[in-house]
Design a protein around this motif. Structure first.
Motif, short mmCIF file in Angstrom:
data_model
loop_
_atom_site.label_atom_id
_atom_site.label_comp_id
_atom_site.label_asym_id
_atom_site.label_seq_id
_atom_site.Cartn_x
_atom_site.Cartn_y
_atom_site.Cartn_z
N ASP A 44 0.81 -1.01 0.15
CA ASP A 44 0.21 0.29 0.22
C ASP A 44 1.24 1.26 0.13
N ASP A 165 2.06 -9.19 6.35
CA ASP A 165 1.21 -7.57 6.62
C ASP A 165 2.52 -6.65 6.33
N LYS A 189 1.01 -3.55 4.11
CA LYS A 189 0.56 -3.11 3.62
C LYS A 189 -1.27 -2.94 3.26
N HIS A 190 -1.23 -2.61 4.91
CA HIS A 190 -2.72 -1.62 5.25
C HIS A 190 -2.57 -0.83 4.83
#
Ligand code: PLP
Length: 360
Positions: A44, A165, A189-190
Motif C-alpha cells: 500500500d 503485513d 500492506k494496510h
C-alpha cells in the motif's frame, strides 16, 4: 529522476503548495523511490530510511510496552541486538522460536502475541519459513507478520502476496547493489498502518536523503540482471564447494537437500546468491580470509563485489555466545555473498586459497 538536493520548498502563496513542504516529510527523489519499491513489493505504501536498521527501529514504534513478539531464532545479528538491548528494556518481549517448523509456530501463537518477525531465508543460516502458512495461523489470532526480504528481494520473493503485513529491507544490499550507500525500507500492506508509519517517520526523522534515494533508484534499474547473474554464479560455486574435501557443510537454498527446499521453492522464484559454509578447521577459515585475492573479506552483501564475511566476529559479534553455539555459528563458519564477477575468477580465487592452505 533528478536529485532534488533540497531541504525546503517555496510556496507560491498561502494555501498553495508544490506538494512538497520540507524534506523530513517528503522529497521528490525519495518519493519516486518509495513508489518504485512499493510497486515492486505490491504494497500500500513504502517508506525509505537511512539504513535497514532505521527501518526496523521505526517499524517497532508501532508496538508498545507489554507487547510480545515471536521472532525467528536465526536472524541478522544487528536485529537480534536491537531486540535484546533496545526492545526488551522497553517492555517489548521477543521470544525466539524455530519458525521453520509450522507446528512450533502454531504452539507458540496465542492472542497475546502482537506480531511475528521472520527472515526467510535467515542470515546467515539460510533457514526457510513458510510465509503463507504462518500468516494464515497468525491472522487467526490478529497477529501481524513482518518479513525481512533483504536476501531474496522482490525480484525473487513477494512476502505481502503470501500474506505478510509488512516487508522490511536493508536496501544497502541488493536494492542499492553497489556497496556505496546505506538505506532501508518498510513496505506496508494496510492503509491504516501506512498512515501511522508516515506520521512516525515524519516525527522521528530517519528518512533517506535525496542523493542516497537517487543511488538506490539507480541500483534498482539493474536489480533483475544482477540477481540473475549472482544467482547463477552462486549455483556454480555451490557445485564447486560441495565436492571439496575441506567443506563440511553448505547452507544454500538451491541445494535440493536443504531442509527448507520445498517450502522455499513454493514461495520464491529463485534461490538467491547467498551461501554459508563450514570448513574443517578454524585455521583454514583464517587462511581463507587472508588469502582470497578477488573476493573481499568484508561485512555486507548484495553489491556487485563478492564478499566473504566471518559472522562470529562481524555481523553476529554482539549475539549471545550460547545462541551462536546452538546455531553452529562458530570459528569455522563463513558467509559468502556471491556477486557478478566472472564465475571462473571467483572459483579460481576460492581454489587457490583452499589449495594454498593444503600445501602448508
Ligand atoms: C537481513 C538483514 N536485515 C537488516 C540488516 C540491517 O541493514 P543495514 O545494515 O542497512 O542497517 C542487515 C544488515 O546486514 C541484514 O543482513
Amino acid at each position: 529522476m533528478p536529485i532534488y538536493q533540497s531541504a525546503t520548498y517555496a510556496h507560491p502563496a498561502l494555501g498553495i503548495s508544490s506538494g512538497y513542504d520540507y524534506s523530513r516529510l517528503q522529497n521528490p527523489t525519495k518519493h519516486e523511490l518509495e513508489m518504485v519499491v512499493n510497486r515492486l513489493e505490491h504494497g500500500d505504501d513504502a517508506l525509505a530510511f537511512s539504513t535497514g536498521m532505521a527501518a526496523t527501529t521505526l517499524l517497532f514504534e508501532l508496538f508498545k510496552p507489554g507487547d510480545t513478539l515471536l521472532v525467528s531464532d536465526d536472524l541478522y545479528g544487528g536485529t537480534i541486538r536491537f531486540f535484546t538491548h533496545l526492545l526488551a528494556p522497553r517492555g517489548i518481549q521477543c521470544i525466539a522460536i524455530d519458525t521453520t517448523d509450522i507446528h512450533t509456530v502454531e504452539a507458540a501463537l496465542n492472542d497475546s502475541i502482537t506480531a511475528i518477525f521472520l527472515e526467510t531465508p535467515t542470515n546467515p543460516l539460510m533457514r526457510t519459513s513458510d510465509i503463507k502458512s504462518i500468516s494464515e495461523l497468525a491472522h487467526q489470532q490478529q497477529t501481524l507478520v513482518i518479513v525481512d526480504n533483504t536476501f531474496l528481494t522482490p525480484y525473487y520473493q513477494n512476502p505481502l502476496d503470501l500474506g505478510a503485513d509488512f516487508v522490511i529491507h536493508s536496501a544497502t544490499k541488493y536494492l542499492g547493489g553497489h556497496n556505496d550507500t546505506l538505506a532501508g525500507f518498510i513496505v506496508s500492506k494496510h492503509p491504516s498502518f501506512s498512515q501511522r508509519l508516515r506520521f512516525l517517520a515524519k516525527t522521528t526523522g530517519s528518512g533517506l536523503a535525496p542523493f542516497d534515494s537517487w543511488l538506490i533508484l539507480r541500483g534498482i534499474k539493474t536489480l533483475a540482471i544482477r540477481m540473475r547473474q549472482a544467482s547463477e554464479n552462486a549455483e556454480a560455486i555451490f557445485q564447486y564447494l560441495k565436492h571439496h574435501h575441506a567443506i563440511k557443510h553448505i547452507f544454500y537454498l538451491g541445494d535440493p537437500d536443504h531442509p527448507g527446499y520445498s517450502v522455499h521453492c513454493a514461495q520464491a522464484r529463485g534461490h538467491g546468491a547467498m551461501l554459508s559454509f563450514e570448513v574443517d578447521q578454524e585455521a583454514r577459515a583464517a587462511h581463507l580470509l587472508s588469502h582470497l585475492q578477488l573476493i573481499a573479506f568484508a561485512e555486507s552483501l548484495g553489491g556487485v563485489e563478492t564478499l566473504i564475511t566471518y559472522p562470529i566476529t562481524q555481523t553476529h559479534a554482539d549475539v549471545d555466545p550460547l545462541i551462536l553455539e546452538k546455531n553452529g555459528i562458530n570459528r569455522r563458519f563463513l558467509r559468502l555473498s556471491v556477486c557478478i564477477e566472472h564465475v571462473d575468477d571467483l572459483i579460481d580465487d576460492l581454489k587457490q586459497a583452499l589449495e594454498s592452505f593444503d600445501a602448508l
